[in-house]
Enzyme design. Structure first.
Site, PDB file in Angstrom:
ATOM      1  CB  CYS A 218      21.311  10.597  24.886  1.00 60.23           C
ATOM      2  SG  CYS A 218      22.758  10.768  23.846  1.00 60.23           S
TER       3      CYS A 218
ATOM      4  NE  ARG B  41      19.664  11.744  30.660  1.00 63.24           N
ATOM      5  CZ  ARG B  41      20.396  11.292  31.682  1.00 63.24           C
ATOM      6  NH1 ARG B  41      20.122  11.692  32.905  1.00 63.24           N
ATOM      7  NH2 ARG B  41      21.395  10.475  31.489  1.00 63.24           N
TER       8      ARG B  41
ATOM      9  CD1 TRP C 165      25.170  17.383  25.408  1.00 69.74           C
ATOM     10  CD2 TRP C 165      26.805  15.899  25.162  1.00 69.74           C
ATOM     11  NE1 TRP C 165      26.357  18.024  25.642  1.00 69.74           N
ATOM     12  CE2 TRP C 165      27.386  17.145  25.496  1.00 69.74           C
ATOM     13  CE3 TRP C 165      27.656  14.799  24.948  1.00 69.74           C
ATOM     14  CZ2 TRP C 165      28.765  17.322  25.625  1.00 69.74           C
ATOM     15  CZ3 TRP C 165      29.022  14.990  25.077  1.00 69.74           C
ATOM     16  CH2 TRP C 165      29.562  16.244  25.420  1.00 69.74           C
TER      17      TRP C 165
ATOM     18  CG  ASN D  96      22.697   8.122  27.877  1.00 66.23           C
ATOM     19  OD1 ASN D  96      23.620   8.762  27.393  1.00 66.23           O
ATOM     20  ND2 ASN D  96      22.435   8.116  29.182  1.00 66.23           N
ATOM     21  N   GLY D  97      25.056   6.654  25.741  1.00 61.13           N
ATOM     22  CA  GLY D  97      26.364   6.115  26.127  1.00 61.13           C
ATOM     23  C   GLY D  97      27.317   6.132  24.948  1.00 61.13           C
TER      24      GLY D  97
ATOM     25  CD  GLU E 185      29.241  26.917  41.229  1.00 60.67           C
ATOM     26  OE1 GLU E 185      28.085  26.779  40.807  1.00 60.67           O
ATOM     27  OE2 GLU E 185      30.200  26.223  40.824  1.00 60.67           O
TER      28      GLU E 185
ATOM     29  CE  LYS F 143      26.266  27.267  37.876  1.00 58.06           C
ATOM     30  NZ  LYS F 143      27.074  26.376  38.616  1.00 58.06           N
TER      31      LYS F 143
ATOM     32  CD  GLU G  74      27.370  25.863  34.352  1.00 59.60           C
ATOM     33  OE1 GLU G  74      27.448  25.984  35.577  1.00 59.60           O
ATOM     34  OE2 GLU G  74      27.272  24.774  33.777  1.00 59.60           O
TER      35      GLU G  74
ATOM     36  CG  HIS H  31      51.398  35.616  42.371  1.00 60.51           C
ATOM     37  ND1 HIS H  31      52.673  35.937  42.798  1.00 60.51           N
ATOM     38  CD2 HIS H  31      50.606  35.645  43.476  1.00 60.51           C
ATOM     39  CE1 HIS H  31      52.653  36.118  44.105  1.00 60.51           C
ATOM     40  NE2 HIS H  31      51.423  35.955  44.536  1.00 60.51           N
TER      41      HIS H  31
ATOM     42  CE  LYS I 158      21.307  19.571  37.026  1.00 64.97           C
ATOM     43  NZ  LYS I 158      21.887  20.808  37.508  1.00 64.97           N
TER      44      LYS I 158
HETATM   45  C1  AGP Z   1      27.343  22.881  36.902  1.00 64.94           C
HETATM   46  O1  AGP Z   1      26.496  23.930  36.776  1.00 64.94           O
HETATM   47  C2  AGP Z   1      27.397  21.963  35.776  1.00 64.94           C
HETATM   48  N1  AGP Z   1      26.142  21.499  35.407  1.00 64.94           N
HETATM   49  C3  AGP Z   1      28.410  20.843  35.923  1.00 64.94           C
HETATM   50  O2  AGP Z   1      29.661  21.415  36.139  1.00 64.94           O
HETATM   51  C4  AGP Z   1      28.134  19.840  37.043  1.00 64.94           C
HETATM   52  O3  AGP Z   1      28.349  20.419  38.273  1.00 64.94           O
HETATM   53  C5  AGP Z   1      29.072  18.636  36.875  1.00 64.94           C
HETATM   54  O4  AGP Z   1      28.798  18.045  35.638  1.00 64.94           O
HETATM   55  C6  AGP Z   1      28.913  17.628  37.999  1.00 64.94           C
HETATM   56  O5  AGP Z   1      27.639  17.084  37.980  1.00 64.94           O
HETATM   57  P1  AGP Z   1      27.146  16.186  39.209  1.00 64.94           P
HETATM   58  O6  AGP Z   1      27.115  17.046  40.429  1.00 64.94           O
HETATM   59  O7  AGP Z   1      25.777  15.735  38.788  1.00 64.94           O
HETATM   60  O8  AGP Z   1      28.111  15.050  39.343  1.00 64.94           O
END
Ligand code: AGP
Length: 617
Positions: free
Chosen positions: A2, A27, A75, A101-102, A490, A494, A497, A513, A612
């Site tokens: 959050c 967030r 969140w 937040n937590g 990666e 992308k 997500e 395989h 994020k």
């Molecule tokens: C990547 O696009 C995502 N937002 C997520 O996988 C991110 O890389 C992961 O949560 C790690 O975050 P950080 O680099 O802030 O630790």
């Protein structure tokens, strides 16, 4: 994870808190809420949905006045995203209000106890339990709010960043943190205070910030300042004010439709800013204080363990290839969430590199604490200055990518690879595992990367056309070999997500395989086939795909002809050393996922279910 925001001072709190929530919406965006004291009454408005929905609800339901206010963007962890589970939560008496937040892990048992003492609960959240626990302590012990918060938090198990105030004492806000980040902005004349999960909600008002450490709380009094104490023993802690290095322009879209597109196009500058002052080609040296000061640790290390999550883990995987190839040091790349619970064998001769854009990812932070407790040396690679992982590490190096707001990480990935490449080259030089001419070649080539990224970005239009062709695919495969295998992972992440299309990244040779069974005329396969890396082997993989009618999108080196003759579409990137090619091959994959998601009308900057920085485990 959050976002929390608060304000106490002479100004109207409502606009500051609401604009702050918009800055933190990356967030979490399941629900939003605000609590204000308007001079006579506590006013609370909250709703499922975005901050914009909150503005609408607040304009109908509350007087948006008052000099003290706290707000929250959620969140969801405990309790589905709905109005009643939204924050802020008010205590049974209606006097105390909290944002959090937590996660409070022992909230169920605390709740049962409070129910036996006559408390009732509207929501399913752990946070409502916490505010009633604080109220109960305040009553039972007959203490001030600060003390009640301290006593209550010593009964809590879990992670938190909280802000609480009492409508009977609106000139005071109490904040505390354990595990989740919390920054306090101090007005120029110490006559106003801002509270937030990170500094972005208050950088336009002040550059003076205090970052609370774990297990610390602060009582913030209007006109009287801040008192920081240890939650455990109430001992006083000095207030350490830091000057912020970021500015407003950096956290705005700058004319781009989305933060993600802006951040993709910022990569040439971000990479240059990241190697500035570290990559000195004229003197043919690499200078990084965190490495120079701890060179012995690195040279005597039995191995390097890299821990990270998500995109940062992919950067770690690229680094494994680079470190082992250049510096001949064994490297293990670990998912932080698995590493922390695997009871791994760690010794004092291990160097642990923790990679994190936000510097707040709970699993990575916990992995660091575990390794530290076993004597390993911790080197952090973070983007957010002053973040928890940066502060927990023994030494480190910042990626200077600037604020990354788009949830899908882009410029953080390429700047992480840049920092890790600099470290590997420096170690190789120190260990003598690279010749001085090769070393110089790598330095000169790395220096040219930003220009080559600019060139790769010029394929944006072509990639838009290709995205149009494949936007309705229900699956994608991404293939790469060597340094570009992690880039394939990666690229798939992308796309997943932000477009919600299922995609998998694989080492190209691994295709035979299993995944090859997925291939038919409906399956687009992105294949990274740059000239210098196992090119012929990748070409044979492409022929295997072609013979099963798969649709091939090749990422190739400028001037390539062979793959061009085989693939349905090719996207060229400038030539460079294979070791540096991930910094170029990732660009078309970022743009492909971006354009497909935009064409599918997805919320590119705030994809569903994501946040994020993942500050809870
Ligand atoms: C990547 O696009 C995502 N937002 C997520 O996988 C991110 O890389 C992961 O949560 C790690 O975050 P950080 O680099 O802030 O630790």
């Amino acid at each position: 994870m959050c976002g929390i925001v608060g304000y106490i001072g002479p100004r109207e709190a409502y606009p500051i808190v609401v604009e702050g929530l918009k800055r933190l919406e990356y967030r979490g965006y399941d629900s939003a809420g605000i609590a204000l004291f308007d001079g006579t009454e506590l006013k609370v408005a909250k709703t499922k949905g975005k901050v914009a929905d909150l503005e609408d609800r607040a304009s109908k339901e509350i007087t948006r006045h008052g000099n003290v206010g706290i707000g929250h963007t959620r969140w969801a962890t405990h309790g589905v995203p709905n109005d009643v589970n939204s924050h802020p939560h008010v205590s049974n008496s209606g006097e105390l209000v909290i944002i959090h937040n937590g996660i409070i892990e022992n909230y169920e048992s605390l709740k049962q106890e409070l129910i036996t003492r006559g408390y009732s609960f509207q929501s399913d959240t752990d946070t409502e339990v916490l505010i009633n626990l604080i109220e109960d302590v305040k009553k039972q012990e007959n203490v001030k709010l600060g003390k009640a918060v301290q006593i209550a938090l010593n009964q809590v198990i879990g992670a938190y960043a909280i802000a609480v105030f009492d409508k009977n004492k609106p000139e005071e806000v109490v904040v505390a943190r354990l595990g989740s980040p919390l920054a306090i902005g101090i007005g120029e004349n110490e006559d106003e205070f801002f509270i937030a999960s990170d500094a972005s909600p208050f950088i336009e008002y002040t550059k003076n910030a205090v970052y609370l450490e774990d297990e610390e709380m602060a009582v913030i009094r209007f006109h009287k300042g801040i008192k920081i104490r240890k939650i455990k023993d109430d001992s006083l802690v000095d207030t350490y004010v830091q000057e912020l290095q970021i500015n407003l322009e950096q956290i705005e879209k700058g004319g781009y439709d989305h933060f993600m597109l802006k951040e993709i196009h910022e990569q040439p500058k971000a990479i240059t800013d990241t190697y500035r002052g570290r990559l000195l080609t004229n003197e043919a040296i690499i200078k990084m204080a965190g490495i120079e000061d701890n060179m012995k640790k690195f040279l005597n290390a039995d191995r390097i363990i890299i821990v990270a999550c998500g995109t940062s883990w992919h950067a770690g995987l690229v680094a494994e290839y680079i470190f082992e190839n250049l510096a001949r040091v064994p490297v293990e790349v670990e998912y932080a969430s698995e590493f922390r619970y695997r009871n791994p064998v760690i010794t004092e001769k291990d160097v642990l590199i923790a990679i994190s854009q936000s510097g707040e990812t709970a699993d990575t932070l916990a992995a660091i604490k575990l390794a530290k407790s076993k004597g390993a040396f911790i080197f952090g690679v973070c983007n957010v200055v002053g973040s928890s992982i940066a502060r927990e590490s023994d030494a480190g190096a910042y990626t200077h990518a600037g604020p990354e707001i788009g949830v899908a990480s882009t410029k953080a990935f390429t700047t992480q690879i840049t920092v890790l490449t600099l470290i590997a080259l420096r170690l190789a030089r120190a260990k003598g595992t690279i010749s001085s001419s090769d070393f110089r070649t790598h330095l000169l080539e790395l220096e040219m990367i930003p220009k080559k990224v600019e060139k790769a970005l010029q394929s944006d239009g072509l990639i838009q056309t290709i995205s149009e062709v494949y936007k309705n695919a229900s699956n994608f495969l991404y293939l790469g070999r060597g340094y570009n295998f992690p880039v394939a992972l990666e690229g798939a992440l992308k796309l997943k997500e932000i477009s919600y299309i299922h995609a998998e990244g694989y080492p190209a040779a691994e295709m035979k395989h299993g995944p090859i069974a997925l291939i038919d005329e409906n399956m687009p396969i992105v294949v990274i086939a740059t000239k210098k890396g196992h090119y012929e082997k990748v070409v044979s993989n492409i022929q295997e795909i072609k013979s099963r009618k798969g649709k091939i999108i090749g990422v190739v080196t400028e001037g390539d002809t062979q793959v061009k003759g085989l693939a349905d579409h090719v996207i060229e990137v400038p030539e460079t050393l294979e070791l540096l090619s991930p910094l170029l091959t990732t660009i078309p994959l970022q743009l492909l996922s971006y354009h497909i998601a935009v064409m599918l009308d997805k919320n590119v900057d705030q994809p569903r279910n994501l946040a994020k920085s993942v500050t809870v485990e």
